[in-house]
Design a protein around this motif. Structure first.
Motif, PDB file in Angstrom:
ATOM      1  N   TYR A 152      -9.050  17.167  -5.229  1.00 27.36           N
ATOM      2  CA  TYR A 152      -8.961  15.762  -4.796  1.00 27.36           C
ATOM      3  C   TYR A 152      -8.797  15.736  -3.275  1.00 27.36           C
ATOM      4  N   TYR A 153      -9.945  15.786  -2.575  1.00 23.39           N
ATOM      5  CA  TYR A 153      -9.966  15.883  -1.113  1.00 23.39           C
ATOM      6  C   TYR A 153      -9.570  14.566  -0.440  1.00 23.39           C
ATOM      7  N   LEU A 154      -9.638  13.453  -1.172  1.00 24.06           N
ATOM      8  CA  LEU A 154      -9.540  12.129  -0.533  1.00 24.06           C
ATOM      9  C   LEU A 154      -8.276  11.995   0.322  1.00 24.06           C
ATOM     10  N   THR A 155      -7.130  12.351  -0.265  1.00 23.98           N
ATOM     11  CA  THR A 155      -5.856  12.134   0.428  1.00 23.98           C
ATOM     12  C   THR A 155      -5.743  13.022   1.655  1.00 23.98           C
ATOM     13  N   ARG A 156      -6.064  14.312   1.457  1.00 23.16           N
ATOM     14  CA  ARG A 156      -5.949  15.245   2.584  1.00 23.16           C
ATOM     15  C   ARG A 156      -6.833  14.829   3.743  1.00 23.16           C
ATOM     16  N   VAL A 157      -8.071  14.456   3.422  1.00 25.20           N
ATOM     17  CA  VAL A 157      -9.015  14.143   4.492  1.00 25.20           C
ATOM     18  C   VAL A 157      -8.633  12.820   5.158  1.00 25.20           C
ATOM     19  N   GLU A 158      -8.199  11.856   4.372  1.00 24.85           N
ATOM     20  CA  GLU A 158      -7.796  10.583   4.989  1.00 24.85           C
ATOM     21  C   GLU A 158      -6.602  10.789   5.934  1.00 24.85           C
ATOM     22  N   VAL A 159      -5.659  11.620   5.504  1.00 24.65           N
ATOM     23  CA  VAL A 159      -4.498  11.909   6.358  1.00 24.65           C
ATOM     24  C   VAL A 159      -4.954  12.537   7.679  1.00 24.65           C
ATOM     25  N   GLN A 160      -5.907  13.492   7.562  1.00 23.05           N
ATOM     26  CA  GLN A 160      -6.464  14.115   8.784  1.00 23.05           C
ATOM     27  C   GLN A 160      -7.054  13.057   9.713  1.00 23.05           C
ATOM     28  N   VAL A 161      -7.842  12.163   9.131  1.00 22.76           N
ATOM     29  CA  VAL A 161      -8.523  11.142   9.946  1.00 22.76           C
ATOM     30  C   VAL A 161      -7.489  10.212  10.579  1.00 22.76           C
ATOM     31  N   LEU A 162      -6.472   9.835   9.819  1.00 22.83           N
ATOM     32  CA  LEU A 162      -5.443   8.933  10.367  1.00 22.83           C
ATOM     33  C   LEU A 162      -4.669   9.619  11.492  1.00 22.83           C
ATOM     34  N   LYS A 163      -4.312  10.901  11.265  1.00 17.58           N
ATOM     35  CA  LYS A 163      -3.546  11.617  12.300  1.00 17.58           C
ATOM     36  C   LYS A 163      -4.366  11.767  13.568  1.00 17.58           C
ATOM     37  N   ALA A 164      -5.638  12.141  13.378  1.00 18.48           N
ATOM     38  CA  ALA A 164      -6.492  12.374  14.553  1.00 18.48           C
ATOM     39  C   ALA A 164      -6.692  11.088  15.357  1.00 18.48           C
ATOM     40  N   ASN A 165      -6.542   9.936  14.695  1.00 19.33           N
ATOM     41  CA  ASN A 165      -6.893   8.677  15.375  1.00 19.33           C
ATOM     42  C   ASN A 165      -5.733   7.686  15.462  1.00 19.33           C
ATOM     43  N   ALA A 166      -4.524   8.164  15.188  1.00 19.23           N
ATOM     44  CA  ALA A 166      -3.367   7.247  15.189  1.00 19.23           C
ATOM     45  C   ALA A 166      -3.208   6.551  16.540  1.00 19.23           C
ATOM     46  N   ALA A 167      -3.424   7.293  17.618  1.00 17.59           N
ATOM     47  CA  ALA A 167      -3.245   6.686  18.956  1.00 17.59           C
ATOM     48  C   ALA A 167      -4.326   5.637  19.205  1.00 17.59           C
ATOM     49  N   ALA A 168      -5.559   5.949  18.794  1.00 10.11           N
ATOM     50  CA  ALA A 168      -6.658   4.988  18.985  1.00 10.11           C
ATOM     51  C   ALA A 168      -6.409   3.725  18.158  1.00 10.11           C
ATOM     52  N   ILE A 169      -5.882   3.912  16.948  1.00  8.00           N
ATOM     53  CA  ILE A 169      -5.592   2.756  16.075  1.00  8.00           C
ATOM     54  C   ILE A 169      -4.534   1.881  16.744  1.00  8.00           C
ATOM     55  N   ALA A 170      -3.462   2.525  17.223  1.00  7.46           N
ATOM     56  CA  ALA A 170      -2.373   1.763  17.870  1.00  7.46           C
ATOM     57  C   ALA A 170      -2.885   1.040  19.112  1.00  7.46           C
ATOM     58  N   ALA A 171      -3.779   1.708  19.849  1.00  9.89           N
ATOM     59  CA  ALA A 171      -4.300   1.083  21.076  1.00  9.89           C
ATOM     60  C   ALA A 171      -5.091  -0.181  20.743  1.00  9.89           C
ATOM     61  N   ARG A 172      -5.794  -0.177  19.638  1.00 13.13           N
ATOM     62  CA  ARG A 172      -6.616  -1.354  19.285  1.00 13.13           C
ATOM     63  C   ARG A 172      -5.767  -2.461  18.668  1.00 13.13           C
ATOM     64  N   VAL A 173      -4.766  -2.058  17.838  1.00 13.91           N
ATOM     65  CA  VAL A 173      -3.996  -3.054  17.071  1.00 13.91           C
ATOM     66  C   VAL A 173      -2.815  -3.601  17.882  1.00 13.91           C
ATOM     67  N   GLY A 174      -2.197  -2.756  18.688  1.00 13.89           N
ATOM     68  CA  GLY A 174      -1.023  -3.181  19.463  1.00 13.89           C
ATOM     69  C   GLY A 174       0.262  -3.046  18.658  1.00 13.89           C
ATOM     70  N   THR A 175       1.398  -3.376  19.273  1.00 12.93           N
ATOM     71  CA  THR A 175       2.702  -3.225  18.609  1.00 12.93           C
ATOM     72  C   THR A 175       3.237  -4.604  18.173  1.00 12.93           C
ATOM     73  N   GLY A 176       4.329  -4.573  17.370  1.00 12.71           N
ATOM     74  CA  GLY A 176       5.048  -5.803  17.024  1.00 12.71           C
ATOM     75  C   GLY A 176       4.437  -6.606  15.889  1.00 12.71           C
ATOM     76  N   SER A 177       3.477  -6.025  15.174  1.00  8.42           N
ATOM     77  CA  SER A 177       2.858  -6.791  14.080  1.00  8.42           C
ATOM     78  C   SER A 177       3.688  -6.670  12.799  1.00  8.42           C
ATOM     79  N   LEU A 178       3.365  -7.542  11.851  1.00 12.03           N
ATOM     80  CA  LEU A 178       3.934  -7.441  10.508  1.00 12.03           C
ATOM     81  C   LEU A 178       2.947  -6.610   9.691  1.00 12.03           C
ATOM     82  N   LEU A 179       3.391  -5.419   9.284  1.00 10.43           N
ATOM     83  CA  LEU A 179       2.487  -4.464   8.638  1.00 10.43           C
ATOM     84  C   LEU A 179       2.653  -4.561   7.122  1.00 10.43           C
ATOM     85  N   VAL A 180       1.601  -4.963   6.437  1.00  9.60           N
ATOM     86  CA  VAL A 180       1.658  -5.194   4.986  1.00  9.60           C
ATOM     87  C   VAL A 180       0.790  -4.145   4.296  1.00  9.60           C
ATOM     88  N   GLU A 181       1.355  -3.528   3.244  1.00 10.05           N
ATOM     89  CA  GLU A 181       0.572  -2.504   2.537  1.00 10.05           C
ATOM     90  C   GLU A 181       0.494  -2.811   1.046  1.00 10.05           C
TER      91      GLU A 181
END
Ligand code: AVI
Length: 319
Positions: free
Chosen positions: A56-85
């Motif tokens: 089940y590669y899905l979780t491992r690979v998604e985690v890799q993609v999120l880690k590699a791009n966490a800074a880019a995601i934060a730069a686009r979204v900004g801080t102080g939001s209400l994060l709903v999951e």
């Protein structure tokens, strides 16, 4: 006074909801029980075990993609939001984003009450600065932010390719509801499994260790436990395969013999080989998914994948 570790809102579906949906599903042809019923406490644990299987590669690979791009995601979204999951069962992947996003509060929603409570408490303990408002709810029916949560620009996080468990029409409906939740200008960060070689997909949903089989069969054990049904688990087997023309994995429980099962006082006959369809898991190309999102009022902001193009993470913006 110490604030509670988490705020917990309980809209959990009752045994009557389970009984009504399961009986209706077994009366229909073909028989289809929606996958949301996999997730009792044991089912949620089995799902977590699936994510650790080699296939089940899905979780491992998604985690890799999120880690590699966490800074880019934060730069686009900004801080102080209400994060709903919605469906944020184990609250595992959100940890990758929290330091960068520094949300004003985090709202995980999940159908599995105890699993959610434990996970939400752990996140709150690990990130003491974070307000956590957990909501036990069936997010396919209701996606309200608890009234106690603070205001902030809204960002929805829907990882794991859970969008693939809706059919494409249902996916548009769900995404439209997320659009209403985040409001115009709000973001959705969503993980979507990509179309690929059939053998890789087939193995991911039928691991050699039998964890996915146990997860599928636990649905029958759950119905026995909670609805006093009499499924004999020895008379059923797990079947999963990629249906290329439909672009989806199908999971079924196959009756291995002629049998009659009683659920909530009603008798259901099964012929040998007859199945209960328990899950679809749709796979999408990048543009194909962007077209689905556009129908729900989202425009692409950014998209990231791994080097082998197994999995995609889309940042979408509500228009
Ligand atoms: C939760 N969902 C995205 C998983 C999937 O891949 O469709 C559920 C699952 N079913 C079997 N394995 C995992």
């Amino acid at each position: 006074m110490d604030r509670p570790a988490i705020q917990f809102h309980d809209l959990h579906p009752t045994p009557a909801d389970l009984a009504a949906e399961v009986v209706a599903a077994l009366r229909r042809r073909p028989r289809y029980i929606p996958p949301k019923f996999f997730y009792d406490t044991h089912g949620s644990q089995l799902f977590d075990a699936i994510t650790a299987t080699p296939e089940y590669y899905l979780t491992r690979v998604e985690v890799q993609v999120l880690k590699a791009n966490a800074a880019a995601i934060a730069a686009r979204v900004g801080t102080g939001s209400l994060l709903v999951e919605p469906g944020g069962g184990s609250c595992a992947k959100v940890r990758i984003l929290l330091e960068g996003l520094r949300p004003c509060a985090y709202v995980p929603m999940d159908i599995s009450r105890e699993h959610l409570r434990l996970a939400a408490e752990q996140v709150a303990a690990e990130f003491p600065w974070l307000e956590v408002h957990a909501s036990c709810a069936d997010f396919t029916r209701t996606m309200e932010v608890p009234a106690t949560a603070p205001e902030g620009p809204r960002v929805a996080f829907f990882p794991g390719s859970s969008i693939g468990n809706f059919d494409p029409e249902g996916a548009v409906g769900f995404l439209a509801a997320v659009g209403t939740l985040v409001g115009p200008g709000g973001f959705l960060l969503i993980g979507v499994d990509l179309k690929k070689d059939r053998a890789v997909l087939d193995a991911a949903y039928d691991d050699a260790g039998g964890v996915t089989a146990a997860f599928n069969l636990n649905l029958l054990a759950r119905i026995n436990r909670e609805l006093g049904a009499d499924f004999d688990l020895e008379g059923w087997r797990h079947r999963a395969f990629y249906h290329e023309a439909r672009g989806r994995i199908e999971m079924h429980l196959v009756s291995t013999r002629a049998q009659t099962v009683h659920v909530a006082g009603e008798a259901f006959d099964f012929a040998p080989g007859e199945t209960i369809h328990t899950e679809n898991s749709y796979k999408y190309g990048i543009e194909e998914f962007q077209r689905i999102a556009a129908q729900a009022g989202f425009q692409p902001d950014a998209v990231w994948t791994d080097p082998q193009a197994l999995f995609s993470v889309h940042l979408l913006r509500a228009t």
